[in-house]
Design a protein around this motif. Structure first.
Motif, PDB file in Angstrom:
ATOM      1  N   ILE A 234       0.604  -1.128   0.122  1.00 34.29           N
ATOM      2  CA  ILE A 234      -0.272  -0.688   0.101  1.00 34.29           C
ATOM      3  C   ILE A 234       0.975   0.975  -0.589  1.00 34.29           C
ATOM      4  O   ILE A 234       2.101   1.624   1.143  1.00 34.29           O
ATOM      5  CB  ILE A 234      -1.278  -0.344   0.983  1.00 34.29           C
ATOM      6  CG1 ILE A 234      -2.032  -0.975   0.833  1.00 34.29           C
ATOM      7  CG2 ILE A 234      -1.754   1.260   1.447  1.00 34.29           C
ATOM      8  CD1 ILE A 234      -2.864  -1.205   2.542  1.00 34.29           C
ATOM      9  N   ARG A 235       1.045   2.078  -1.172  1.00 33.40           N
ATOM     10  CA  ARG A 235       1.327   3.264  -1.341  1.00 33.40           C
ATOM     11  C   ARG A 235       3.224   2.820  -1.850  1.00 33.40           C
ATOM     12  O   ARG A 235       4.024   3.167  -0.247  1.00 33.40           O
ATOM     13  CB  ARG A 235       1.058   4.282  -0.308  1.00 33.40           C
ATOM     14  CG  ARG A 235      -0.332   4.920  -0.512  1.00 33.40           C
ATOM     15  CD  ARG A 235      -0.753   5.963   0.538  1.00 33.40           C
ATOM     16  NE  ARG A 235      -1.913   6.372   0.031  1.00 33.40           N
ATOM     17  CZ  ARG A 235      -2.687   7.109   1.686  1.00 33.40           C
ATOM     18  NH1 ARG A 235      -2.219   7.120   2.389  1.00 33.40           N
ATOM     19  NH2 ARG A 235      -3.407   7.455   0.619  1.00 33.40           N
ATOM     20  N   ASN A 236       3.144   1.456  -2.023  1.00 35.96           N
ATOM     21  CA  ASN A 236       4.911   1.363  -1.971  1.00 35.96           C
ATOM     22  C   ASN A 236       5.326   0.918  -0.579  1.00 35.96           C
ATOM     23  O   ASN A 236       7.434  -0.028  -0.457  1.00 35.96           O
ATOM     24  CB  ASN A 236       6.060   2.000  -3.130  1.00 35.96           C
ATOM     25  CG  ASN A 236       5.703   2.425  -3.879  1.00 35.96           C
ATOM     26  OD1 ASN A 236       5.217   1.352  -4.958  1.00 35.96           O
ATOM     27  ND2 ASN A 236       5.553   3.071  -4.582  1.00 35.96           N
ATOM     28  N   THR A 237       4.550   0.344   0.570  1.00 29.75           N
ATOM     29  CA  THR A 237       5.108  -0.222   1.743  1.00 29.75           C
ATOM     30  C   THR A 237       4.437  -1.454   2.154  1.00 29.75           C
ATOM     31  O   THR A 237       2.978  -1.557   1.827  1.00 29.75           O
ATOM     32  CB  THR A 237       4.688   1.176   3.325  1.00 29.75           C
ATOM     33  OG1 THR A 237       5.181   2.041   2.858  1.00 29.75           O
ATOM     34  CG2 THR A 237       4.778   0.026   4.112  1.00 29.75           C
ATOM     35  N   PRO A 238       5.208  -2.282   2.507  1.00 33.57           N
ATOM     36  CA  PRO A 238       4.715  -3.564   2.221  1.00 33.57           C
ATOM     37  C   PRO A 238       3.641  -4.043   3.871  1.00 33.57           C
ATOM     38  O   PRO A 238       4.590  -3.037   4.994  1.00 33.57           O
ATOM     39  CB  PRO A 238       5.882  -4.569   2.383  1.00 33.57           C
ATOM     40  CG  PRO A 238       6.880  -3.970   1.564  1.00 33.57           C
ATOM     41  CD  PRO A 238       6.799  -2.312   2.349  1.00 33.57           C
ATOM     42  N   VAL A 239       3.070  -4.557   4.133  1.00 32.35           N
ATOM     43  CA  VAL A 239       1.698  -4.481   4.666  1.00 32.35           C
ATOM     44  C   VAL A 239       1.716  -5.933   4.764  1.00 32.35           C
ATOM     45  O   VAL A 239       1.864  -7.227   3.723  1.00 32.35           O
ATOM     46  CB  VAL A 239      -0.162  -4.118   4.643  1.00 32.35           C
ATOM     47  CG1 VAL A 239       0.293  -2.340   3.954  1.00 32.35           C
ATOM     48  CG2 VAL A 239      -0.291  -4.537   3.052  1.00 32.35           C
ATOM     49  N   ASN A 240       1.149  -6.445   5.942  1.00 26.70           N
ATOM     50  CA  ASN A 240       1.085  -8.347   6.063  1.00 26.70           C
ATOM     51  C   ASN A 240      -0.490  -8.508   5.332  1.00 26.70           C
ATOM     52  O   ASN A 240      -1.715  -8.548   5.286  1.00 26.70           O
ATOM     53  CB  ASN A 240       0.203  -8.253   7.579  1.00 26.70           C
ATOM     54  CG  ASN A 240       0.995  -9.544   8.157  1.00 26.70           C
ATOM     55  OD1 ASN A 240       0.625 -10.604   7.579  1.00 26.70           O
ATOM     56  ND2 ASN A 240       0.731 -10.307   9.411  1.00 26.70           N
ATOM     57  N   PRO A 241       0.472  -9.819   4.330  1.00 30.36           N
ATOM     58  CA  PRO A 241      -0.801  -9.895   3.528  1.00 30.36           C
ATOM     59  C   PRO A 241      -1.646 -10.878   4.326  1.00 30.36           C
ATOM     60  O   PRO A 241      -2.991 -11.190   3.139  1.00 30.36           O
ATOM     61  CB  PRO A 241      -0.021 -11.053   2.340  1.00 30.36           C
ATOM     62  CG  PRO A 241       1.199 -10.313   2.639  1.00 30.36           C
ATOM     63  CD  PRO A 241       1.527 -10.015   4.268  1.00 30.36           C
ATOM     64  N   HIS A 242      -1.532 -11.676   5.617  1.00 32.34           N
ATOM     65  CA  HIS A 242      -2.745 -12.658   5.919  1.00 32.34           C
ATOM     66  C   HIS A 242      -4.019 -11.946   5.788  1.00 32.34           C
ATOM     67  O   HIS A 242      -5.149 -12.767   5.472  1.00 32.34           O
ATOM     68  CB  HIS A 242      -2.408 -13.070   7.436  1.00 32.34           C
ATOM     69  CG  HIS A 242      -0.735 -13.336   7.734  1.00 32.34           C
ATOM     70  ND1 HIS A 242       0.489 -13.597   7.304  1.00 32.34           N
ATOM     71  CD2 HIS A 242      -0.977 -14.884   7.899  1.00 32.34           C
ATOM     72  CE1 HIS A 242       1.423 -14.035   7.872  1.00 32.34           C
ATOM     73  NE2 HIS A 242       0.855 -15.321   7.446  1.00 32.34           N
TER      74      HIS A 242
END
Length: 320
Positions: free
Chosen positions: A295-303
């Protein structure tokens, strides 16, 4: 007349005659000189050997000191690496939360919470990394402001208008039609999002894992988890054969370590479409799919985005 030789009596023979061996005097001088030279040589060798023993002892001491310094340096390097990992984890968490809320620390600069978090004397800790405190400040500011309701008040105008086509809250990203919801491939998760041990080196050194690893047999079809456009289908650094899909709304998904592509850059794809095949290209220990949500090139938890399987969606669609 002075004698110029000495007589050495050796022994008697069988007839009882005494054998005499005359030795010239200069031979005696030569023998004495040789004895003196030999004595000095022995003393010199003994001195050299003593100096060598002293130098060897000093060398061994220096080697022990060097080994001790090397171990101390390794411990400091490991501690510094752990600190870097902690900073990266805090920074990623703060960026994720701030990205999801559309909030920056500048919006909270005037709040009492932010003022309380400002260091009273920054010069009192000159050896501490500024980015570490910055990550801590951002994280605690966001957490405390969310708990006190300050976030809702700051963002109140944003909930009424959708600025620049961006999302205003976490639920916006999770409920839009283009949000990813499928599993890219079905299988057990072998490595989760967050800090982990380096899978290649396996030496206990930590690293921040930006996605999840889903185990899959080599060649298993990998599907797009939402509609979007293929931003990249090429060999990525560390990810091997990699596909990046832009779903709009500043939302992207990444599929790494593929064995082959089924799409090209710039192609429009639909949810559930096969985009590639599972593999172990790049920096990998076995066949799997590395899956990221950004999100906005920031990795977030995909779970939280792994909700449905392709088979279940086809079953629901068939029932309708």
């Amino acid at each position: 007349m002075k004698k110029r030789f000495y007589i050495v009596f050796v022994s008697r023979d069988e007839q009882g005659n005494l054998n005499k061996v005359p030795v010239p005097l200069h031979y005696a001088y030569i023998f004495v000189a040789a004895a003196v030279v030999g004595l000095f040589t022995i003393v010199g060798l003994a001195g050299s050997y003593s100096r060598m023993l002293i130098k060897t002892a000093r060398f061994n001491q220096l080697r022990q000191d060097r080994e001790s310094l090397r171990q101390d340096y390794a411990r400091l390097q490991k501690a510094n690496h752990e600190k870097d990992v902690q900073v990266a984890s805090l920074g990623a968490l703060a960026n994720e939360v701030s990205a999801l809320y559309g909030l920056t620390t500048s919006k909270l600069a005037g709040s009492s919470t932010a003022k309380l978090l400002e260091p009273k004397d920054p010069a009192s800790a000159p050896l501490v990394d500024n980015s570490y405190f910055k990550s801590l400040d951002t994280f605690y500011t966001l957490r405390n402001s969310a708990s006190s309701g300050l976030t809702a008040r700051v963002l109140a105008p944003s909930f009424q208008t959708n600025r620049l086509g961006g999302m205003s809250s976490i639920s916006d990203w999770e409920t839009i039609a283009d949000a990813p919801s499928l599993w890219p491939v079905m299988g057990p998760i072998t490595s989760s999002f967050g800090q982990r041990e380096d899978p290649i080196l396996g030496n206990g050194e930590g690293e921040f894992h930006k996605g999840v690893d889903i185990s899959a047999v080599l060649g298993t079809p990998v599907r797009a988890t939402a509609d979007g456009m293929v931003e990249m289908a090429a060999f990525g650094n560390g990810y091997g054969l990699e596909v990046v899909i832009d779903h709009g709304h500043n939302l992207k998904t990444v599929y790494g370590h593929l064995s082959g592509f089924n799409v090209t850059t710039g192609q429009q794809v639909t949810r559930g479409q096969i985009i590639g095949f599972a593999g172990h290209s790049g920096r990998s220990t076995g066949s799997h799919v590395h899956y990221e949500v950004r999100i906005r090139n920031t990795p977030v938890n995909p779970h939280k985005y792994l909700r449905e399987s392709y088979a279940s969606t086809m079953t629901v669609a068939g029932n309708h």
